[in-house]
Design an enzyme around this catalytic site. Structure first.
Site, PDB file in Angstrom:
ATOM      1  N   ASN A   1       0.863  -1.097   0.156  1.00  0.00           N
ATOM      2  CA  ASN A   1       0.100  -0.055  -0.035  1.00  0.00           C
ATOM      3  C   ASN A   1       0.944   1.218   0.096  1.00  0.00           C
ATOM      4  O   ASN A   1       1.468   1.563   0.742  1.00  0.00           O
ATOM      5  CB  ASN A   1      -0.810   0.082   1.188  1.00  0.00           C
TER       6      ASN A   1
ATOM      7  N   ARG B   1      -2.717  -2.161  -3.466  1.00  0.00           N
ATOM      8  CA  ARG B   1      -3.980  -1.401  -3.094  1.00  0.00           C
ATOM      9  C   ARG B   1      -3.975  -0.360  -4.129  1.00  0.00           C
ATOM     10  O   ARG B   1      -3.000   0.771  -4.157  1.00  0.00           O
ATOM     11  CB  ARG B   1      -3.922  -1.250  -1.693  1.00  0.00           C
TER      12      ARG B   1
ATOM     13  N   HIS C   1     -13.323   2.044  -0.265  1.00  0.00           N
ATOM     14  CA  HIS C   1     -13.511   0.806   0.845  1.00  0.00           C
ATOM     15  C   HIS C   1     -13.996  -0.352   0.589  1.00  0.00           C
ATOM     16  O   HIS C   1     -14.326  -1.135   1.145  1.00  0.00           O
ATOM     17  CB  HIS C   1     -14.075   1.340   2.094  1.00  0.00           C
TER      18      HIS C   1
ATOM     19  N   ARG D   1     -12.747  14.921   7.330  1.00  0.00           N
ATOM     20  CA  ARG D   1     -13.401  14.995   6.301  1.00  0.00           C
ATOM     21  C   ARG D   1     -14.972  15.470   6.387  1.00  0.00           C
ATOM     22  O   ARG D   1     -15.522  14.752   7.314  1.00  0.00           O
ATOM     23  CB  ARG D   1     -13.357  14.062   5.219  1.00  0.00           C
TER      24      ARG D   1
ATOM     25  N   GLU E   1      -8.015  -5.912   4.899  1.00  0.00           N
ATOM     26  CA  GLU E   1      -7.889  -5.418   3.677  1.00  0.00           C
ATOM     27  C   GLU E   1      -6.608  -6.033   2.946  1.00  0.00           C
ATOM     28  O   GLU E   1      -6.795  -6.398   1.777  1.00  0.00           O
ATOM     29  CB  GLU E   1      -8.024  -4.009   3.374  1.00  0.00           C
TER      30      GLU E   1
END
Ligand code: ADP
Length: 394
Positions: free
Chosen positions: A7, A88, A177, A236, A379
């Protein structure tokens, strides 16, 4: 199969190494480009740690050091000994709809869609190119956060803008996601002994999104064209009246980069109370900080609204899943959210909710119509699995 999962961020590379789907090592290259960079690797089986602190000038040097630590730890002799590497990728854009092996055409398209995720995709591309150089014989796969949402119907992913914005500029909801929502929903199906589960998955971490999953397929999700839409997050803002943007642009004389930074980095629960870690927010509430109380109430209220909306969208809901750092650990958020969902048949067992565990578990009351589950996300494992499947097929 020996699979490395990468990642890559702009100044970091997170990695996990799987041997036949068992994680053997994990680690991080951090502060790339700075004087005090660091690379660390942990042998997950015996908790032995390996690290180097030095100025790491770029991703290429970072990955070279990872390779050296693999050798030093005795876990992997050389990156060329890998069967594959799974990357990823946050945004696949309109064309890269399915996870795939890397080719020149894929790299070209990734380059093209980098404008959609300027903070993430260029760094991912750097990771792929570094890997191609460091281990030319190893197959690379790209696993998109957006891919799981490729099953959304057009009426869910379209924005009500002039049609040409979709046609010419690919402006639509993509959702993110996806790797996490697909992993936790497939684990939930196993846990409930069902083949195709219909559920609402709430991934609540620094970034947060909810996904409506109908018989194993995403039919709607709260994040949109970018990961900014939807829930209130750490920093956010989530959903806003879009007319606020030109208004504050004029009011504060901000340019588009400044607006972008305001919405992504200075808003969310942090914008309301000055804290974005939910452990700090809980402490602040205990100390009587009313802005922290407000931030938590806003976060939970928005989440309840999305879960309610997806309950309406799905013909039936087998389970509500909590995952991500907040979803897995924050008993207060789960309680506050579920207190408002009992009338929809989602009844929490308050005692089970308080029990600490890192395992997959059911926390609903026995008579709850909808099961309430905590499924720790993984993940990287999902990326390793998909990478293995793609390599086996080719
Ligand atoms: P990311 O989106 O960066 O992957 P994570 O899923 O790891 O984030 O979630 C990180 C967030 O989870 C932290 O910022 C914090 O708000 C929350 N969190 C982690 N542990 C706990 C805990 N024990 N209790 C409450 N919240 C927690």
């Amino acid at each position: 199969m020996k699979i490395l999962v990468l990642n890559s961020g702009s100044s970091s590379i997170k990695f996990k190494f799987f041997d036949d789907k068992i994680v053997k090592a994990s680690g991080l290259v951090e502060k790339i480009g700075e004087q005090n960079s660091k690379v660390s690797l942990k042998n997950v089986l015996n908790n032995e740690n390996f690290e180097r602190e030095l100025a790491i000038k770029d991703h290429e040097q970072g990955l070279k050091l990872v390779s050296e630590l693999f050798k030093e730890s005795g876990i992997l002799a050389d990156l060329n000994a890998l069967d594959g590497c799974g990357h990823r990728i946050v945004h696949g854009g309109a064309k890269l709809k399915e996870h795939c092996l890397v080719s020149d055409a894929v790299l070209e398209e990734l380059e093209r869609v980098s404008v959609f995720a300027p903070l993430h995709n260029p760094a991912h591309l750097m990771g792929i190119k570094t890997m191609l150089k460091a281990a030319p014989s190893v197959s690379n796969a790209v696993i998109f956060d957006t891919a799981f949402h490729g099953t959304m119907p057009d009426f869910a992913y379209m924005y009500a803008l002039p049609y040409e914005f979709y046609e010419k500029h690919s402006i639509r909801k993509y959702g993110f996601h996806g790797t996490s929502h697909s992993y936790v929903s497939s684990r939930a199906a196993l846990l409930l002994g069902k083949k195709d589960i219909s559920c609402i998955s709430a991934h609540l971490g620094n970034g947060a999104s909810v996904c409506a999953i109908k018989q194993g397929q995403s039919v709607d999700t709260s994040m949109g064209f970018t990961p900014l839409e939807g829930l209130i997050m750490g920093t956010r803002c989530g959903d806003l009246d879009p007319a606020i943007l030109p208004y504050i642009e004029r009011l504060k004389n901000l340019n588009s980069d400044e607006i972008d930074s305001l919405l992504n980095k200075k808003s969310g629960v942090y914008g309301i109370c000055g804290f974005n870690d939910f452990r700090d927010i809980a402490k602040q509430i205990e100390q009587g900080n009313d802005k922290a109380r407000l931030a938590l109430d806003m976060f939970c209220y928005r989440l309840v609204k999305y879960i309610g909306a997806y309950f309406a969208v799905l013909p039936k809901t087998d389970a509500l899943i909590f995952t991500g750092g907040i979803g897995e650990n924050d008993t207060l958020v789960r309680r506050k959210v579920c207190e408002n969902l009992a009338h929809l048949g989602m009844e929490l067992d308050f005692e089970l909710n308080e029990q600490r565990s890192s395992k997959e578990r059911m926390i609903n009351h026995t008579h709850s119509k909808v099961k309430i589950l905590i499924i720790p996300t993984d993940e990287e494992l999902q990326i390793a699995r998909i990478t293995g499947e793609l390599i086996s097929k080719n």
